[in-house]
Design an enzyme around this catalytic site. Structure first.
Site, PDB file in Angstrom:
ATOM      1  N   ARG A   1       5.517  -2.225  -8.962  1.00  0.00           N
ATOM      2  CA  ARG A   1       6.152  -1.006  -9.476  1.00  0.00           C
ATOM      3  C   ARG A   1       6.363  -1.208 -10.969  1.00  0.00           C
ATOM      4  O   ARG A   1       6.585  -2.333 -11.443  1.00  0.00           O
ATOM      5  CB  ARG A   1       7.483  -0.755  -8.781  1.00  0.00           C
ATOM      6  CG  ARG A   1       7.375  -0.581  -7.262  1.00  0.00           C
ATOM      7  CD  ARG A   1       8.743  -0.415  -6.635  1.00  0.00           C
ATOM      8  NE  ARG A   1       8.655  -0.238  -5.189  1.00  0.00           N
ATOM      9  CZ  ARG A   1       8.729  -1.228  -4.300  1.00  0.00           C
ATOM     10  NH1 ARG A   1       8.897  -2.486  -4.731  1.00  0.00           N
ATOM     11  NH2 ARG A   1       8.626  -0.997  -3.013  1.00  0.00           N
TER      12      ARG A   1
ATOM     13  N   LYS B   1      12.877  -3.769  -4.585  1.00  0.00           N
ATOM     14  CA  LYS B   1      13.946  -2.888  -4.140  1.00  0.00           C
ATOM     15  C   LYS B   1      14.900  -3.634  -3.217  1.00  0.00           C
ATOM     16  O   LYS B   1      14.484  -4.424  -2.380  1.00  0.00           O
ATOM     17  CB  LYS B   1      13.365  -1.676  -3.408  1.00  0.00           C
ATOM     18  CG  LYS B   1      12.689  -0.664  -4.327  1.00  0.00           C
ATOM     19  CD  LYS B   1      12.277   0.572  -3.559  1.00  0.00           C
ATOM     20  CE  LYS B   1      11.709   1.635  -4.483  1.00  0.00           C
ATOM     21  NZ  LYS B   1      11.326   2.859  -3.745  1.00  0.00           N
TER      22      LYS B   1
ATOM     23  N   HIS C   1       1.970   4.260 -12.024  1.00  0.00           N
ATOM     24  CA  HIS C   1       1.943   4.385 -10.568  1.00  0.00           C
ATOM     25  C   HIS C   1       0.530   4.646 -10.064  1.00  0.00           C
ATOM     26  O   HIS C   1       0.173   4.225  -8.953  1.00  0.00           O
ATOM     27  CB  HIS C   1       2.889   5.499 -10.110  1.00  0.00           C
ATOM     28  CG  HIS C   1       3.496   5.233  -8.768  1.00  0.00           C
ATOM     29  ND1 HIS C   1       4.340   4.173  -8.541  1.00  0.00           N
ATOM     30  CD2 HIS C   1       3.356   5.878  -7.577  1.00  0.00           C
ATOM     31  CE1 HIS C   1       4.715   4.170  -7.266  1.00  0.00           C
ATOM     32  NE2 HIS C   1       4.118   5.190  -6.659  1.00  0.00           N
TER      33      HIS C   1
ATOM     34  N   ARG D   1      -1.026   1.396  -9.674  1.00  0.00           N
ATOM     35  CA  ARG D   1      -0.536   0.767  -8.433  1.00  0.00           C
ATOM     36  C   ARG D   1      -1.327   1.310  -7.236  1.00  0.00           C
ATOM     37  O   ARG D   1      -1.725   0.552  -6.351  1.00  0.00           O
ATOM     38  CB  ARG D   1       0.965   1.049  -8.288  1.00  0.00           C
ATOM     39  CG  ARG D   1       1.608   0.582  -6.977  1.00  0.00           C
ATOM     40  CD  ARG D   1       3.125   0.775  -7.101  1.00  0.00           C
ATOM     41  NE  ARG D   1       3.824   0.822  -5.830  1.00  0.00           N
ATOM     42  CZ  ARG D   1       4.321  -0.233  -5.197  1.00  0.00           C
ATOM     43  NH1 ARG D   1       4.147  -1.443  -5.706  1.00  0.00           N
ATOM     44  NH2 ARG D   1       4.976  -0.092  -4.064  1.00  0.00           N
TER      45      ARG D   1
ATOM     46  N   HIS E   1       6.349  -2.823   0.383  1.00  0.00           N
ATOM     47  CA  HIS E   1       6.759  -1.732   1.265  1.00  0.00           C
ATOM     48  C   HIS E   1       7.525  -2.292   2.459  1.00  0.00           C
ATOM     49  O   HIS E   1       7.062  -3.226   3.114  1.00  0.00           O
ATOM     50  CB  HIS E   1       5.543  -0.954   1.777  1.00  0.00           C
ATOM     51  CG  HIS E   1       4.899  -0.096   0.753  1.00  0.00           C
ATOM     52  ND1 HIS E   1       3.601   0.382   0.861  1.00  0.00           N
ATOM     53  CD2 HIS E   1       5.380   0.412  -0.422  1.00  0.00           C
ATOM     54  CE1 HIS E   1       3.309   1.122  -0.195  1.00  0.00           C
ATOM     55  NE2 HIS E   1       4.366   1.159  -0.980  1.00  0.00           N
TER      56      HIS E   1
ATOM     57  N   TYR F   1      -2.844   4.776   2.097  1.00  0.00           N
ATOM     58  CA  TYR F   1      -4.032   4.338   1.361  1.00  0.00           C
ATOM     59  C   TYR F   1      -5.268   4.283   2.252  1.00  0.00           C
ATOM     60  O   TYR F   1      -6.388   4.400   1.763  1.00  0.00           O
ATOM     61  CB  TYR F   1      -3.775   2.981   0.703  1.00  0.00           C
ATOM     62  CG  TYR F   1      -2.692   3.050  -0.330  1.00  0.00           C
ATOM     63  CD1 TYR F   1      -2.900   3.697  -1.545  1.00  0.00           C
ATOM     64  CD2 TYR F   1      -1.432   2.503  -0.089  1.00  0.00           C
ATOM     65  CE1 TYR F   1      -1.892   3.797  -2.487  1.00  0.00           C
ATOM     66  CE2 TYR F   1      -0.420   2.593  -1.030  1.00  0.00           C
ATOM     67  CZ  TYR F   1      -0.661   3.238  -2.227  1.00  0.00           C
ATOM     68  OH  TYR F   1       0.346   3.335  -3.157  1.00  0.00           O
TER      69      TYR F   1
END
Length: 331
Positions: free
Chosen positions: A167, A191, A268, A271, A294, A303
């Site tokens: 990110r 995160k 992004h 990414r 994730h 994806y």
């Protein structure tokens, strides 16, 4: 003394109908749920926007009812809105509302939760935008042609991002200590404060080796304490490191120089390109999920849809049977 003063942050003026409990709610998100700074700021903006809308109708944020909140969501998605928010933005604002009112109930500040009866907006599955491998290589080549400290830093940023799929906030905020001892990977704090290890490609390792001797060019004398902890320090940023906004701007400029539409280029998007190109070359979904950070593999599965759509497009364009006209049925 207000809670924001106790925590060392300057008090900011709130809208007239904003809740005095917003700071406590945001502090809870950070301390107990590990919310990132960007999430905290987004939720603060969302609640402030809701507070302003309610204030125009004479309703305090703390006392809003379910119909008030439904009215706000309907106002957001009305057909005549000049710039209607994206479905993801609406979903995030709904999440902020739900968590805020749930917090008020848990703290005994409300007996009921007005957001509990709200329905989630339907979001269409939009495929992520990506760049082709040729476009990524063109941007890297353009950055290499610049030379000097600025060019070498940009090459390192591009190679690391394309090798890891970080990110953008993770990338620009990387500390020097993130580099593994052998220089072949990074330890990334993502995160919720969760750490993951991501390997570096040979080009990324080489780009960092070229950039690191010139890293001191971006450190301002007298500000070493704030800047030297970061892999990508910045002379102009008050954060001590390159900002997300500046990196995005550098990518747009690089796209123009590479004769690529700048509107399709962002951190992004790179990414997305990392994940899609890995799957194109046979990587398994679980590995891509771990590298992207994730929590749920369902997020990564989008994806696979990109790869499938691209394969269908190739088949339609190049397969001889796809181009053959279907014979008219006999009468």
């Amino acid at each position: 003394m207000t809670q924001s003063k106790r925590r060392g942050r300057p008090c900011k003026p709130r809208p007239l109908a904003a809740s005095p409990h917003i700071d406590a709610f945001l502090d809870m998100l950070t301390a107990e749920r590990g919310a990132a700074a960007n999430t905290r700021m987004a939720y603060e903006r969302d609640l402030a926007d809701l507070g302003r809308w309610l204030a125009q109708r004479g309703t305090p944020l703390d006392r809003a009812g379910t119909e008030d909140l439904r009215g706000y969501l309907a106002f957001q998605t009305r057909d005549d809105a000049p710039e209607p928010p994206a479905p993801r933005t609406i979903a995030r604002r709904l999440s902020a509302m739900r968590q805020f009112y749930r917090f008020l109930v848990s703290e005994g500040l409300r007996a009921d939760d007005p957001a509990s009866a709200l329905d989630s907006p339907k979001q269409g599955r939009s495929l992520p935008k990506i760049l082709t491998e040729a476009e990524v290589n063109a941007m890297i080549a353009t950055a290499e042609a610049r030379g000097g400290p600025e060019g070498l830093r940009l090459v390192a940023l591009l190679e690391v991002l394309y090798a890891t799929g970080l990110r953008v906030s993770e990338l620009v905020g990387l500390p020097m200590t993130a580099i593994l001892r052998d220089g072949r990977g990074l330890v990334v704090r993502g995160k919720g404060g969760k750490e993951r290890m991501v390997p570096l490609s040979d080009p990324a390792v080489a780009a960092l080796a070229d950039y690191l001797p010139l890293r001191g060019h971006f450190v301002v004398p007298g500000r070493e304490a704030a800047q030297t902890p970061f892999l990508f320090p910045s002379r102009s940023s008050t954060d001590g490191h390159l900002t997300r906004q500046r990196f995005a701007q550098l990518l747009k400029e690089l796209a123009v120089e590479s004769t690529i539409d700048p509107e399709k280029v962002s951190p992004h998007v790179l990414r997305h390109a990392f994940a899609t190109h890995l799957l194109d070359h046979g990587a398994d979904l679980r590995s891509v999920q771990k590298m992207l950070g994730h929590a749920d593999i369902a997020t990564t599965q989008i994806y696979t849809h990109v790869v499938t759509e691209r394969l269908r497009a190739v088949m339609r364009e190049h397969h001889p049977l796809a181009r053959r006209k279907i014979a008219e049925p006999l009468e």
